[in-house]
Write a protein that holds these residues in place. Structure first.
Motif, PDB file in Angstrom:
ATOM      1  N   GLN A   1      16.078  40.814  28.585  1.00 45.16           N
ATOM      2  CA  GLN A   1      16.603  42.093  28.160  1.00 45.16           C
ATOM      3  C   GLN A   1      17.903  41.921  27.385  1.00 45.16           C
ATOM      4  O   GLN A   1      18.144  42.659  26.458  1.00 45.16           O
ATOM      5  CB  GLN A   1      16.837  42.979  29.376  1.00 45.16           C
ATOM      6  CG  GLN A   1      15.579  43.414  30.091  1.00 45.16           C
ATOM      7  CD  GLN A   1      14.780  44.446  29.307  1.00 45.16           C
ATOM      8  OE1 GLN A   1      15.242  44.973  28.312  1.00 45.16           O
ATOM      9  NE2 GLN A   1      13.568  44.698  29.736  1.00 45.16           N
ATOM     10  N   ALA A   2      18.735  40.978  27.807  1.00 47.97           N
ATOM     11  CA  ALA A   2      20.025  40.796  27.153  1.00 47.97           C
ATOM     12  C   ALA A   2      19.865  40.308  25.719  1.00 47.97           C
ATOM     13  O   ALA A   2      20.665  40.657  24.852  1.00 47.97           O
ATOM     14  CB  ALA A   2      20.883  39.819  27.943  1.00 47.97           C
ATOM     15  N   PHE A   3      18.819  39.532  25.455  1.00 49.47           N
ATOM     16  CA  PHE A   3      18.628  39.003  24.104  1.00 49.47           C
ATOM     17  C   PHE A   3      18.087  40.050  23.145  1.00 49.47           C
ATOM     18  O   PHE A   3      18.126  39.870  21.939  1.00 49.47           O
ATOM     19  CB  PHE A   3      17.696  37.794  24.133  1.00 49.47           C
ATOM     20  CG  PHE A   3      18.323  36.587  24.776  1.00 49.47           C
ATOM     21  CD1 PHE A   3      19.400  35.958  24.194  1.00 49.47           C
ATOM     22  CD2 PHE A   3      17.851  36.103  25.977  1.00 49.47           C
ATOM     23  CE1 PHE A   3      19.988  34.859  24.775  1.00 49.47           C
ATOM     24  CE2 PHE A   3      18.429  35.003  26.579  1.00 49.47           C
ATOM     25  CZ  PHE A   3      19.507  34.380  25.982  1.00 49.47           C
ATOM     26  N   ALA A   4      17.584  41.152  23.658  1.00 53.57           N
ATOM     27  CA  ALA A   4      17.068  42.214  22.795  1.00 53.57           C
ATOM     28  C   ALA A   4      18.218  42.984  22.146  1.00 53.57           C
ATOM     29  O   ALA A   4      18.073  43.505  21.039  1.00 53.57           O
ATOM     30  CB  ALA A   4      16.179  43.166  23.597  1.00 53.57           C
ATOM     31  N   ASP A   5      19.352  43.070  22.813  1.00 48.59           N
ATOM     32  CA  ASP A   5      20.512  43.799  22.301  1.00 48.59           C
ATOM     33  C   ASP A   5      21.301  42.889  21.360  1.00 48.59           C
ATOM     34  O   ASP A   5      21.795  41.835  21.775  1.00 48.59           O
ATOM     35  CB  ASP A   5      21.387  44.231  23.482  1.00 48.59           C
ATOM     36  CG  ASP A   5      22.596  45.041  23.040  1.00 48.59           C
ATOM     37  OD1 ASP A   5      22.593  45.565  21.906  1.00 48.59           O
ATOM     38  OD2 ASP A   5      23.545  45.138  23.844  1.00 48.59           O
ATOM     39  N   PRO A   6      21.436  43.269  20.075  1.00 48.36           N
ATOM     40  CA  PRO A   6      22.141  42.394  19.118  1.00 48.36           C
ATOM     41  C   PRO A   6      23.611  42.157  19.477  1.00 48.36           C
ATOM     42  O   PRO A   6      24.143  41.068  19.244  1.00 48.36           O
ATOM     43  CB  PRO A   6      22.028  43.123  17.782  1.00 48.36           C
ATOM     44  CG  PRO A   6      21.193  44.312  17.999  1.00 48.36           C
ATOM     45  CD  PRO A   6      20.895  44.456  19.445  1.00 48.36           C
ATOM     46  N   VAL A   7      24.271  43.131  20.050  1.00 48.58           N
ATOM     47  CA  VAL A   7      25.681  42.958  20.416  1.00 48.58           C
ATOM     48  C   VAL A   7      25.799  41.924  21.539  1.00 48.58           C
ATOM     49  O   VAL A   7      26.647  41.025  21.509  1.00 48.58           O
ATOM     50  CB  VAL A   7      26.294  44.315  20.856  1.00 48.58           C
ATOM     51  CG1 VAL A   7      27.712  44.117  21.378  1.00 48.58           C
ATOM     52  CG2 VAL A   7      26.280  45.299  19.706  1.00 48.58           C
ATOM     53  N   MET A   8      24.929  42.046  22.521  1.00 48.01           N
ATOM     54  CA  MET A   8      24.941  41.101  23.639  1.00 48.01           C
ATOM     55  C   MET A   8      24.563  39.701  23.169  1.00 48.01           C
ATOM     56  O   MET A   8      25.151  38.714  23.605  1.00 48.01           O
ATOM     57  CB  MET A   8      23.978  41.582  24.722  1.00 48.01           C
ATOM     58  CG  MET A   8      24.118  40.813  25.980  1.00 48.01           C
ATOM     59  SD  MET A   8      25.763  41.049  26.640  1.00 48.01           S
ATOM     60  CE  MET A   8      25.446  40.800  28.325  1.00 48.01           C
ATOM     61  N   ALA A  11      27.563  38.170  21.575  1.00 49.27           N
ATOM     62  CA  ALA A  11      28.556  37.789  22.586  1.00 49.27           C
ATOM     63  C   ALA A  11      28.136  36.495  23.281  1.00 49.27           C
ATOM     64  O   ALA A  11      28.969  35.612  23.525  1.00 49.27           O
ATOM     65  CB  ALA A  11      28.725  38.911  23.606  1.00 49.27           C
ATOM     66  N   ILE A  12      26.861  36.371  23.588  1.00 45.83           N
ATOM     67  CA  ILE A  12      26.350  35.149  24.218  1.00 45.83           C
ATOM     68  C   ILE A  12      26.500  33.967  23.271  1.00 45.83           C
ATOM     69  O   ILE A  12      26.887  32.872  23.673  1.00 45.83           O
ATOM     70  CB  ILE A  12      24.884  35.338  24.660  1.00 45.83           C
ATOM     71  CG1 ILE A  12      24.817  36.338  25.816  1.00 45.83           C
ATOM     72  CG2 ILE A  12      24.258  34.016  25.060  1.00 45.83           C
ATOM     73  CD1 ILE A  12      23.411  36.757  26.176  1.00 45.83           C
ATOM     74  N   LYS A  13      26.233  34.204  22.002  1.00 44.62           N
ATOM     75  CA  LYS A  13      26.355  33.142  20.998  1.00 44.62           C
ATOM     76  C   LYS A  13      27.804  32.668  20.889  1.00 44.62           C
ATOM     77  O   LYS A  13      28.071  31.463  20.858  1.00 44.62           O
ATOM     78  CB  LYS A  13      25.857  33.665  19.651  1.00 44.62           C
ATOM     79  CG  LYS A  13      25.887  32.646  18.551  1.00 44.62           C
ATOM     80  CD  LYS A  13      25.356  33.246  17.264  1.00 44.62           C
ATOM     81  CE  LYS A  13      25.456  32.282  16.115  1.00 44.62           C
ATOM     82  NZ  LYS A  13      25.007  32.887  14.853  1.00 44.62           N
ATOM     83  N   LEU A  19      32.081  27.369  24.851  1.00 43.63           N
ATOM     84  CA  LEU A  19      31.771  26.378  25.883  1.00 43.63           C
ATOM     85  C   LEU A  19      31.383  25.033  25.270  1.00 43.63           C
ATOM     86  O   LEU A  19      31.720  23.977  25.810  1.00 43.63           O
ATOM     87  CB  LEU A  19      30.650  26.890  26.785  1.00 43.63           C
ATOM     88  CG  LEU A  19      31.051  28.033  27.727  1.00 43.63           C
ATOM     89  CD1 LEU A  19      29.833  28.544  28.485  1.00 43.63           C
ATOM     90  CD2 LEU A  19      32.129  27.595  28.680  1.00 43.63           C
ATOM     91  N   GLY A  20      30.670  25.060  24.149  1.00 45.07           N
ATOM     92  CA  GLY A  20      30.326  23.822  23.451  1.00 45.07           C
ATOM     93  C   GLY A  20      31.572  23.089  22.974  1.00 45.07           C
ATOM     94  O   GLY A  20      31.654  21.865  23.043  1.00 45.07           O
ATOM     95  N   GLY A  21      32.555  23.842  22.511  1.00 48.29           N
ATOM     96  CA  GLY A  21      33.820  23.236  22.085  1.00 48.29           C
ATOM     97  C   GLY A  21      34.542  22.583  23.245  1.00 48.29           C
ATOM     98  O   GLY A  21      35.093  21.486  23.121  1.00 48.29           O
TER      99      GLY A  21
END
Length: 74
Positions: A1-8, A11-13, A19-21
């Motif tokens: 469900q979270a991946f369906a929302d472009p804003v969310m 934010a995850i991206k 975190l990768g940094g």
């Protein structure tokens, strides 16, 4: 469900990039520490190289024993 929302999703991206940094920084730091320890062993001369050989032999023995006991499941 979270991946369906472009804003969310954005934010995850962004969080993944942060975190990768941090992971890259930690890897860089640990790599430098390992290299420094290696250089110190080499500078100690024969005694330092002797320790490195012992650790390498111990690692090889452990991996060989794990292979014989089929810990890797292959």
């Amino acid at each position: 469900q979270a991946f369906a929302d472009p804003v969310m999703r954005e934010a995850i991206k962004q969080q993944a990039v942060v975190l990768g940094g941090h992971a890259a920084d930690a890897a860089r730091y640990c790599g430098r520490q390992g290299l420094n320890a290696f250089q110190q062993y080499i500078q100690q001369g024969p005694q330092g190289v002797s320790v490195l050989c012992f650790v390498g032999g111990l690692g090889t023995t452990i991996l060989g024993a794990m292979g014989v006991c089929n810990f890797f499941g292959s």
